[in-house]
Design a protein around this motif. Structure first.
Motif, mmCIF file in Angstrom:
data_model
loop_
_atom_site.group_PDB
_atom_site.id
_atom_site.type_symbol
_atom_site.label_atom_id
_atom_site.label_comp_id
_atom_site.label_asym_id
_atom_site.label_seq_id
_atom_site.Cartn_x
_atom_site.Cartn_y
_atom_site.Cartn_z
ATOM 1 N N ILE A 1 -9.816 3.909 -12.770
ATOM 2 C CA ILE A 1 -8.668 3.021 -12.598
ATOM 3 C C ILE A 1 -8.678 2.423 -11.195
ATOM 4 N N ASP A 2 -8.421 1.112 -11.108
ATOM 5 C CA ASP A 2 -8.244 0.425 -9.833
ATOM 6 C C ASP A 2 -6.770 0.543 -9.466
ATOM 7 N N ALA A 3 -6.470 1.435 -8.548
ATOM 8 C CA ALA A 3 -5.078 1.709 -8.200
ATOM 9 C C ALA A 3 -4.387 0.491 -7.591
ATOM 10 N N LYS A 4 -5.132 -0.300 -6.811
ATOM 11 C CA LYS A 4 -4.541 -1.486 -6.177
ATOM 12 C C LYS A 4 -4.118 -2.504 -7.228
ATOM 13 N N ALA A 5 -4.985 -2.710 -8.215
ATOM 14 C CA ALA A 5 -4.661 -3.649 -9.290
ATOM 15 C C ALA A 5 -3.452 -3.165 -10.081
ATOM 16 N N ALA A 6 -3.407 -1.858 -10.338
ATOM 17 C CA ALA A 6 -2.274 -1.288 -11.068
ATOM 18 C C ALA A 6 -0.976 -1.470 -10.296
ATOM 19 N N ALA A 7 -1.049 -1.316 -8.972
ATOM 20 C CA ALA A 7 0.131 -1.483 -8.139
ATOM 21 C C ALA A 7 0.627 -2.926 -8.163
ATOM 22 N N GLN A 8 -0.304 -3.885 -8.212
ATOM 23 C CA GLN A 8 0.102 -5.292 -8.282
ATOM 24 C C GLN A 8 0.878 -5.572 -9.567
ATOM 25 N N VAL A 9 0.422 -5.007 -10.660
ATOM 26 C CA VAL A 9 1.123 -5.196 -11.930
ATOM 27 C C VAL A 9 2.510 -4.555 -11.861
ATOM 28 N N SER A 10 2.596 -3.430 -11.194
ATOM 29 C CA SER A 10 3.896 -2.785 -11.020
ATOM 30 C C SER A 10 4.864 -3.723 -10.312
ATOM 31 N N THR A 11 4.366 -4.458 -9.326
ATOM 32 C CA THR A 11 5.188 -5.436 -8.621
ATOM 33 C C THR A 11 5.644 -6.546 -9.560
ATOM 34 N N LEU A 12 4.733 -7.071 -10.362
ATOM 35 C CA LEU A 12 5.072 -8.141 -11.297
ATOM 36 C C LEU A 12 6.105 -7.677 -12.325
ATOM 37 N N LYS A 13 5.926 -6.471 -12.810
ATOM 38 C CA LYS A 13 6.875 -5.935 -13.787
ATOM 39 C C LYS A 13 8.258 -5.781 -13.180
ATOM 40 N N ALA A 14 8.295 -5.385 -11.910
ATOM 41 C CA ALA A 14 9.583 -5.243 -11.234
ATOM 42 C C ALA A 14 10.273 -6.589 -11.120
ATOM 43 N N VAL A 15 9.498 -7.637 -10.796
ATOM 44 C CA VAL A 15 10.060 -8.990 -10.715
ATOM 45 C C VAL A 15 10.652 -9.393 -12.067
ATOM 46 N N CYS A 16 9.881 -9.202 -13.113
ATOM 47 C CA CYS A 16 10.353 -9.577 -14.453
ATOM 48 C C CYS A 16 11.595 -8.784 -14.851
ATOM 49 N N SER A 17 11.590 -7.517 -14.519
ATOM 50 C CA SER A 17 12.736 -6.673 -14.844
ATOM 51 C C SER A 17 13.992 -7.181 -14.153
ATOM 52 N N GLN A 18 13.853 -7.562 -12.881
ATOM 53 C CA GLN A 18 14.988 -8.089 -12.131
ATOM 54 C C GLN A 18 15.492 -9.393 -12.752
ATOM 55 N N VAL A 19 14.565 -10.243 -13.115
ATOM 56 C CA VAL A 19 14.956 -11.535 -13.679
ATOM 57 C C VAL A 19 15.644 -11.342 -15.028
ATOM 58 N N ARG A 20 15.073 -10.478 -15.867
ATOM 59 C CA ARG A 20 15.687 -10.238 -17.173
ATOM 60 C C ARG A 20 17.089 -9.659 -17.021
ATOM 61 N N ALA A 21 17.244 -8.752 -16.048
ATOM 62 C CA ALA A 21 18.572 -8.188 -15.796
ATOM 63 C C ALA A 21 19.533 -9.271 -15.342
ATOM 64 N N PHE A 22 19.024 -10.180 -14.468
ATOM 65 C CA PHE A 22 19.856 -11.289 -13.997
ATOM 66 C C PHE A 22 20.320 -12.158 -15.171
ATOM 67 N N LYS A 23 19.397 -12.479 -16.054
ATOM 68 C CA LYS A 23 19.737 -13.333 -17.188
ATOM 69 C C LYS A 23 20.767 -12.662 -18.101
ATOM 70 N N ALA A 24 20.562 -11.386 -18.339
ATOM 71 C CA ALA A 24 21.503 -10.669 -19.193
ATOM 72 C C ALA A 24 22.889 -10.622 -18.558
ATOM 73 N N GLU A 25 22.918 -10.396 -17.243
ATOM 74 C CA GLU A 25 24.197 -10.286 -16.537
ATOM 75 C C GLU A 25 24.967 -11.599 -16.556
ATOM 76 N N HIS A 26 24.225 -12.727 -16.508
ATOM 77 C CA HIS A 26 24.881 -14.026 -16.423
ATOM 78 C C HIS A 26 24.873 -14.782 -17.742
ATOM 79 N N GLY A 27 24.561 -14.057 -18.821
ATOM 80 C CA GLY A 27 24.664 -14.658 -20.147
ATOM 81 C C GLY A 27 23.652 -15.746 -20.421
#
Length: 907
Positions: A751-777
């Motif tokens: 496993i390339d740990a650095k690559a995995a960490a980058q995806v973790s960052t992207l997932k966090a961004v998406c999670s934040q955005v999805r939460a924002f959308k849900a919160e604001h309808g």
């Protein structure tokens, strides 16, 4: 290979696989020196029992452990059986007789027992069939019953052996007495209930000082004729001048009784004086023993007042007698007052009437191996989970009292004691009991049985079940032990039970194992089990214990019909953290069903997107995977797969089943389905990446099914075969081994740990955005415009994945920039970068939102700081937990600072 249908129908799948498992002998446990043993003995449910939510939790956890052991390559034995449940079963059959207007004595002992056996053959053991519907993978060919002939012989042998060692004796002592069933009861068979009554204040006149009285308060004036003294505390200054004097008993036959001093008296209760009635109260009995006061029993076995209560009370039921006693005391001027009073009263569990503390002749056991039983737990030979129960266990052993092992029933193991004809056993002395001409104790009885009468009493049910871990394996018959694999499977591995029977069963089993198994060998070879997991109690949303009488418990079979056995299992474990009581939530059971549907649909998606290649083993799949073709998402999903495998391993080691379920849920639902499957859709359209992507999905699904199988065995077995993981004629439940992380790494999975960490960052961004959308309808699919405020390093990661991010987030554009001063915006802070959603209009609402978020973060910080400043937590927490808490505090403080900066930027 059959196709995966559009929807999952659990009933047919469960029925099919359970029948196949049984036919193939998947649950059989047989001694196999080539494998390590793993043994669980089922806590035997009452033969009268039916499946409850408590049984569902307890037996699901046992099944999880036993199925996991098979996956780990152990020879696993889960031995089932039922307990004859003396008083419960006798009560059920007597209830049936009453419908025919008959009593057991109308039939006689022999005919009554025939009727009980007939009932047992017809209806007993229903619960074992119900456990099969839950998926319990016990070795049903080994099913035991505590009244089976061989088991009964073991029970009686133990009695004879302990009697021969002087550890069993007959004595007249205080017991819990059921006036309906007419038998002694264990504390476990007594249910405490709040009861409304009256507290009566009664005065006793001093014999040598007419006109001077001492007053007591009592809830039971009908027992005053049984008073033998008035007790006061020796240090109570109110009574020092009258200790040793006498008072007149104000009810019943005339008598003068002494005033005594005893430290057991509570000076703060009532007047600080206590009436002593040794035949009707446990504390009073102990006081009477210390002061050599002869008890006076004023009640008959069925709780009517007898002639010793006096002619005005004799013959009355105890409650009618209470009312009459109050009237007589009032008429004589001895009743000062009566006031409403509520206290807890013990009720007979089966007859549902208040019990009586009563002096009766019973058989008693002096516990064996007490010190060794302490050592076994104190030194870690037996480990408790949660560990706190070890303190409760040790405290009980420090204060242990002799065990009343006799019951005045007909159903049970009849005590192997015979009395010479013509003897009155109620008047036998210790010398008589030791005289073989008067009392005979043996397994088979005296040769000239016509001249002897066997003891009527039977043994307490617990006096048979305390032998469960070894009597179920053929003990003491050497031939039966060899056939059962005793030397291989004993000591057993794990016991799963409730903390409410830690004294009645767990402690007693430990002492029995130490006393009777492999005498002279080391302690660790004699203990009955190595681990004890204590479940919590299942309660309703009001915190009440679930019970049929309250009508607050769902029928588990209805839940299985509605959600499937797997849904019920997954849901109940998800809400059961280690050793804590559980608030039942049916929506979590529905969540278990929804998870199964998600698993089914994900596997169907895989099947629809390409032919199934060679999936027969982990190695075969890894041979199809080409690491040079990996992108960051491939590294990330495999990294999460290995991390989840390690976490589930840890959870099993620490008996944290709920945490294991949560880890598997989070990985499969969020990491695999919501992310990897979605990003895979583009790869599956590219011939250069499709095969590799499908191979990775196959590997992930294979390992996921293996990890999930102990929790949801039916659907995992079905999907295992539908995806081609199992060869024809083999079973996931029997023939498959779980590969761990090191084994997969050894096969070339890097496993390339650095690559995995980058995806973790992207997932966090998406999670934040999805939460924002849900919160604001805002619809999830809506293409919104976002601005990112980030460092060069963070923006580089985002910019390299913009197309993927926009698709996953539902964004029309993502650009880099900074928030305009005083511009209306909604801001989501995440560490060292922020997402900005420019708005039109007044930013006041966003200011309010950020202010609330800052306040909430302040509370989280205060809570974390409190934990870290708590010496008890810091001194006991493992280093990894401490480090995690400190990192959490640092992250919280950084987040709060960033939120405050953003609020300030909004003006």
């Amino acid at each position: 290979m059959a196709q995966i249908t559009k929807s999952y129908e659990p009933q047919e799948v469960e029925k099919k696989w359970y029948a196949d498992w049984l036919q193939a002998g998947c649950f059989a446990g047989r001694a196999n020196p080539a494998k390590a043993p793993y043994t669980i003995m089922i806590p035997p449910p009452n033969v009268t029992g039916v499946l409850t939510m408590g049984h569902v939790l307890n037996n699901t956890l046992q099944d999880i452990l036993i199925r996991r052991a098979r996956l780990e390559g152990c020879e696993a034995l889960w031995l089932p059986g039922t307990d004859h449940a003396g008083i419960a079963t006798q009560t059920v059959v007597e209830r049936e007789l009453r419908k025919e207007k008959k009593h057991r004595r109308d039939l006689g002992r022999e005919k009554f027992l025939e009727k009980v056996w007939s009932w047992r053959e017809d209806k007993g053991g229903i619960i074992l069939k119900q456990l099969q519907a839950l998926g319990a993978s016990a070795d049903w060919s080994r099913t035991q019953f505590t009244m089976d002939p061989a088991y009964s012989q073991a029970v009686l042998k133990v009695f004879v052996d302990l009697y021969g060692k002087g550890q069993i004796y007959r004595g007249k002592r205080m017991v819990n007495w059921c006036p309906v069933s007419l038998t002694a009861l264990s504390d476990e068979e007594v249910i405490m209930k709040p009861a409304k009554g009256f507290l009566y204040q009664v005065r006793y006149e001093l014999v040598d000082q007419p006109g001077r009285f001492i007053e007591v308060k009592t809830t039971r004036p009908e027992t005053i004729p049984g008073d033998v003294a008035i007790a006061v505390h020796p240090d109570d200054p109110r009574y020092t001048d009258i200790i040793g004097k006498k008072v007149r008993r104000p009810l019943g036959p005339t008598a003068e009784i002494p005033i005594i001093a005893d430290a057991a008296v509570d000076q703060a209760f009532g007047s600080g004086a206590l009436k002593i009635t040794p035949a009707h109260d446990k504390v009073d009995f102990e006081v009477g023993q210390r002061h050599k006061l002869a008890p006076i029993d004023v009640l008959t076995p069925d709780a009517k007042l007898n002639e010793l209560a006096g002619p005005e009370l004799a013959g009355l039921d105890r409650f009618a007698g209470r009312k009459k006693a109050a009237e007589l005391l009032k008429a004589s001027g001895a009743l000062v007052q009566e006031e409403p009073y509520e206290n807890n009263v013990g009720y007979s569990e089966r007859a549902d009437v208040p019990i009586e503390p009563r002096l009766t002749w019973q058989w008693w056991l002096k516990y064996p191996r007490i010190e060794e039983a302490k050592t076994a737990v104190r030194d870690g030979h037996i480990k408790f989970y949660p560990e706190r129960w070890s303190k409760v266990y040790l405290h009980w052993l420090e204060n242990i009292q002799d065990w009343c092992i006799s019951r005045q029933l007909w159903w049970g193991h009849r005590i192997p004691v015979w009395y010479a004809k013509g003897l009155d056993k109620e008047k036998l002395t210790e010398a008589d009991l030791a005289d073989p001409k008067k009392v005979h104790v043996s397994l088979d009885g005296p040769a000239d049985k016509d001249n002897w009468v066997q003891e009527d009493d039977v043994l307490d049910t617990w006096a048979s079940s305390w032998l469960w871990p070894f009597a179920t394996l053929g003990w003491p018959d050497r031939g039966a032990m060899d056939k059962a694999g005793f030397d291989y499977f004993y000591p057993t591995t794990t016991l799963v039970t409730g903390p409410d029977i830690i004294f009645f069963w767990v402690a007693r089993m430990i002492m029995a194992g130490l006393e009777f198994v492999r005498p002279g060998e080391p302690l660790e070879r004699r203990i009955p089990f190595k681990h004890v997991y204590f479940t919590g109690i299942i309660r309703d949303q009001q915190g009440r214990k679930m019970s049929k009488s309250l009508g607050n418990s769902p029928d588990p079979l209805d839940l299985i019909a509605k959600y499937g056995a797997d849904g019920l299992r997954f849901g109940i474990v998800s809400i059961a953290p280690q050793g804590q009581d559980i608030r039942f939530q049916e929506d979590r059971i529905e969540g278990g069903k929804n998870f199964c549907n998600k698993l089914w649909n994900a596997c169907r998606f895989r099947e629809m997107n390409g032919e199934m290649a060679d999936n027969s083993s982990c190695g075969a799949i890894l041979a199809r995977i080409e690491p040079p073709k990996f992108d960051a998402d491939d590294h990330a999903i495999l990294d999460r797969l290995l991390a989840t495998t390690r976490e589930v391993d840890r959870c099993f080691t620490e008996f944290e089943f709920s945490a294991a379920v949560q880890a598997l849920y989070g990985f499969f639902w969020n990491d695999f389905c919501d992310w990897y499957v979605e990003v895979s859709k583009a790869k599956l359209l590219d011939p250069a990446t499709k095969a590799n992507c499908l191979a990775i999905q196959d590997l992930v699904l294979r390992q996921t099914l293996l990890l999930l199988h102990p929790f949801i065995p039916f659907i995992t077995e079905e999907l295992w075969h539908l995806l081609g993981y199992g060869a024809p004629g083999t079973f996931l439940a029997k023939d498959t081994l779980l590969e761990n992380c090191s084994q997969m790494a050894a096969r070339g999975l890097a496993i390339d740990a650095k690559a995995a960490a980058q995806v973790s960052t992207l997932k966090a961004v998406c999670s934040q955005v999805r939460a924002f959308k849900a919160e604001h309808g805002e619809a999830a699919s809506k293409t919104s415009e976002f601005v990112v405020e980030a460092t060069d390093a963070h923006w580089a990661v985002l910019e390299a994945n913009l197309a993927k991010l926009k698709r996953m987030m539902g964004a029309g554009s993502i650009t880099r920039g900074a928030m305009s001063p005083n511009a209306p915006a909604i801001v989501t802070a995440y560490g060292t970068w922020n997402l900005i959603k420019q708005l039109k209009g007044d930013p006041a609402a966003e200011k309010v939102r950020l202010t609330k978020e800052i306040e909430a973060m302040g509370k989280h910080i205060a809570g974390t700081q409190a934990r870290l400043s708590n010496e008890a937590f810091v001194s006991k927490a493992p280093p990894a937990v401490l480090e995690g808490a400190r990192k959490q505090l640092a992250d919280q403080q950084a987040k709060q600072a960033e939120l405050e900066r953003l609020l300030k930027a909004l003006g």
